[in-house]
Design a protein around this motif. Structure first.
Motif, PDB file in Angstrom:
ATOM      1  N   UNK A   1      17.830  59.915  26.133  1.00 25.22           N
ATOM      2  CA  UNK A   1      17.399  59.848  24.727  1.00 25.22           C
ATOM      3  C   UNK A   1      17.329  61.235  24.092  1.00 25.22           C
ATOM      4  N   UNK A   2      16.839  62.213  24.825  1.00 29.57           N
ATOM      5  CA  UNK A   2      16.783  63.579  24.297  1.00 29.57           C
ATOM      6  C   UNK A   2      18.190  64.102  24.020  1.00 29.57           C
ATOM      7  N   UNK A   3      19.115  63.847  24.938  1.00 29.55           N
ATOM      8  CA  UNK A   3      20.504  64.294  24.747  1.00 29.55           C
ATOM      9  C   UNK A   3      21.131  63.601  23.545  1.00 29.55           C
ATOM     10  N   UNK A   4      20.864  62.322  23.392  1.00 35.98           N
ATOM     11  CA  UNK A   4      21.385  61.570  22.247  1.00 35.98           C
ATOM     12  C   UNK A   4      20.839  62.139  20.933  1.00 35.98           C
ATOM     13  N   UNK A   5      19.571  62.485  20.931  1.00 32.88           N
ATOM     14  CA  UNK A   5      18.946  63.091  19.751  1.00 32.88           C
ATOM     15  C   UNK A   5      19.603  64.435  19.437  1.00 32.88           C
ATOM     16  N   UNK A   6      19.869  65.220  20.474  1.00 36.07           N
ATOM     17  CA  UNK A   6      20.544  66.505  20.284  1.00 36.07           C
ATOM     18  C   UNK A   6      21.931  66.337  19.680  1.00 36.07           C
ATOM     19  N   UNK A   7      22.671  65.349  20.158  1.00 40.01           N
ATOM     20  CA  UNK A   7      24.009  65.085  19.597  1.00 40.01           C
ATOM     21  C   UNK A   7      23.910  64.687  18.122  1.00 40.01           C
ATOM     22  N   UNK A   8      22.931  63.858  17.792  1.00 46.47           N
ATOM     23  CA  UNK A   8      22.759  63.419  16.401  1.00 46.47           C
ATOM     24  C   UNK A   8      22.392  64.600  15.494  1.00 46.47           C
ATOM     25  N   UNK A   9      21.471  65.459  15.948  1.00 45.23           N
ATOM     26  CA  UNK A   9      21.092  66.624  15.148  1.00 45.23           C
ATOM     27  C   UNK A   9      22.256  67.601  14.997  1.00 45.23           C
ATOM     28  N   UNK A  10      23.033  67.754  16.044  1.00 43.53           N
ATOM     29  CA  UNK A  10      24.194  68.650  15.975  1.00 43.53           C
ATOM     30  C   UNK A  10      25.211  68.142  14.956  1.00 43.53           C
ATOM     31  N   UNK A  11      25.443  66.819  14.975  1.00 46.32           N
ATOM     32  CA  UNK A  11      26.365  66.231  13.989  1.00 46.32           C
ATOM     33  C   UNK A  11      25.840  66.438  12.565  1.00 46.32           C
ATOM     34  N   UNK A  12      24.562  66.198  12.375  1.00 45.16           N
ATOM     35  CA  UNK A  12      23.967  66.268  11.037  1.00 45.16           C
ATOM     36  C   UNK A  12      23.904  67.697  10.497  1.00 45.16           C
ATOM     37  N   UNK A  13      23.468  68.643  11.332  1.00 44.96           N
ATOM     38  CA  UNK A  13      23.244  70.005  10.860  1.00 44.96           C
ATOM     39  C   UNK A  13      24.354  70.985  11.232  1.00 44.96           C
ATOM     40  N   UNK A  14      25.308  70.527  12.018  1.00 46.07           N
ATOM     41  CA  UNK A  14      26.480  71.331  12.391  1.00 46.07           C
ATOM     42  C   UNK A  14      26.108  72.680  13.014  1.00 46.07           C
ATOM     43  N   UNK A  15      25.133  72.624  13.919  1.00 43.24           N
ATOM     44  CA  UNK A  15      24.747  73.842  14.650  1.00 43.24           C
ATOM     45  C   UNK A  15      24.099  73.456  15.974  1.00 43.24           C
ATOM     46  N   UNK A  16      24.093  74.429  16.868  1.00 46.23           N
ATOM     47  CA  UNK A  16      23.425  74.271  18.154  1.00 46.23           C
ATOM     48  C   UNK A  16      24.355  73.810  19.252  1.00 46.23           C
ATOM     49  N   UNK A  17      24.258  74.480  20.377  1.00 43.90           N
ATOM     50  CA  UNK A  17      25.018  74.085  21.552  1.00 43.90           C
ATOM     51  C   UNK A  17      26.447  74.587  21.544  1.00 43.90           C
ATOM     52  N   UNK A  18      27.039  74.495  22.719  1.00 43.85           N
ATOM     53  CA  UNK A  18      28.432  74.874  22.937  1.00 43.85           C
ATOM     54  C   UNK A  18      29.195  73.618  23.339  1.00 43.85           C
ATOM     55  N   UNK A  19      30.473  73.770  23.564  1.00 44.67           N
ATOM     56  CA  UNK A  19      31.256  72.632  24.055  1.00 44.67           C
ATOM     57  C   UNK A  19      30.722  72.152  25.408  1.00 44.67           C
ATOM     58  N   UNK A  20      30.261  73.079  26.231  1.00 40.06           N
ATOM     59  CA  UNK A  20      29.681  72.699  27.524  1.00 40.06           C
ATOM     60  C   UNK A  20      28.402  71.896  27.302  1.00 40.06           C
ATOM     61  N   UNK A  21      27.573  72.337  26.360  1.00 41.24           N
ATOM     62  CA  UNK A  21      26.343  71.618  26.050  1.00 41.24           C
ATOM     63  C   UNK A  21      26.616  70.217  25.520  1.00 41.24           C
ATOM     64  N   UNK A  22      27.638  70.088  24.695  1.00 39.26           N
ATOM     65  CA  UNK A  22      28.007  68.765  24.167  1.00 39.26           C
ATOM     66  C   UNK A  22      28.498  67.863  25.300  1.00 39.26           C
ATOM     67  N   UNK A  23      29.297  68.407  26.186  1.00 36.57           N
ATOM     68  CA  UNK A  23      29.776  67.623  27.336  1.00 36.57           C
ATOM     69  C   UNK A  23      28.606  67.191  28.214  1.00 36.57           C
ATOM     70  N   UNK A  24      27.644  68.112  28.435  1.00 30.61           N
ATOM     71  CA  UNK A  24      26.468  67.779  29.238  1.00 30.61           C
ATOM     72  C   UNK A  24      25.693  66.658  28.559  1.00 30.61           C
ATOM     73  N   UNK A  25      25.520  66.762  27.240  1.00 24.37           N
ATOM     74  CA  UNK A  25      24.779  65.736  26.501  1.00 24.37           C
ATOM     75  C   UNK A  25      25.453  64.378  26.611  1.00 24.37           C
ATOM     76  N   UNK A  26      26.756  64.363  26.546  1.00 23.04           N
ATOM     77  CA  UNK A  26      27.477  63.091  26.660  1.00 23.04           C
ATOM     78  C   UNK A  26      27.273  62.471  28.042  1.00 23.04           C
ATOM     79  N   UNK A  27      27.307  63.288  29.076  1.00 24.54           N
ATOM     80  CA  UNK A  27      27.064  62.781  30.433  1.00 24.54           C
ATOM     81  C   UNK A  27      25.633  62.266  30.573  1.00 24.54           C
ATOM     82  N   UNK A  28      24.676  63.030  30.023  1.00 21.38           N
ATOM     83  CA  UNK A  28      23.275  62.621  30.110  1.00 21.38           C
ATOM     84  C   UNK A  28      23.035  61.336  29.321  1.00 21.38           C
ATOM     85  N   UNK A  29      23.576  61.300  28.113  1.00 21.63           N
ATOM     86  CA  UNK A  29      23.418  60.113  27.265  1.00 21.63           C
ATOM     87  C   UNK A  29      24.005  58.878  27.951  1.00 21.63           C
ATOM     88  N   UNK A  30      25.151  59.046  28.599  1.00 19.13           N
ATOM     89  CA  UNK A  30      25.807  57.950  29.301  1.00 19.13           C
ATOM     90  C   UNK A  30      25.185  57.649  30.658  1.00 19.13           C
TER      91      UNK A  30
END
Length: 118
Positions: free
Chosen positions: A19-48
């Motif tokens: 849930x935290x990773x999913x929230x991070x992905x949503x905030x990143x989409x909305x505000x277009x900041x935070x994290x790297x490509x590695x962080x996004x990949x990690x979030x996708x794995x965690x969310x899944x």
């Protein structure tokens, strides 16, 4: 291949980490900041809730150690105008991700030190 089967440790992220990773992905989409490509990949794995490797767990621990300082930044935790560091922190599972990764890292270290059966 991850050593999880030999160690007998479940490396599947718990729901609160997902849930935290999913929230991070949503905030990143909305505000277009935070994290790297590695962080996004990690979030996708965690969310899944994909089972992670022991190396990935160790990388998570290192990420949180390096980025603890981000919690002192303005707007860390602000959902209406989040700092880039807050978004990145969530992408890696947030506080639940940190606690989970640290607990698993300790279990992994203890298990790796034990003699193998057979």
């Amino acid at each position: 291949m991850p050593k999880t089967k030999n160690l007998g440790i479940d490396l599947t992220p718990p729901a609160e980490v997902a849930l935290a990773a999913e929230k991070g992905l949503a905030l990143r989409r909305k505000y277009k900041r935070g994290g790297t490509n590695v962080g996004v990949a990690r979030a996708r794995d965690l969310k899944g809730r994909k089972s992670l490797s022991t190396q990935t767990i160790k990388r998570m621990v290192y990420f949180f150690q390096r980025h603890e300082i981000d919690k002192q930044a303005e707007n860390f935790g602000n959902e209406d105008d989040p700092s880039a560091g807050y978004v990145a922190w969530l992408l890696w599972g947030g506080d639940p991700g940190r606690a989970w990764a640290e607990k698993l890292a300790a279990e992994i270290k203890a298990s790796e030190g034990k003699p193998k059966d057979g």
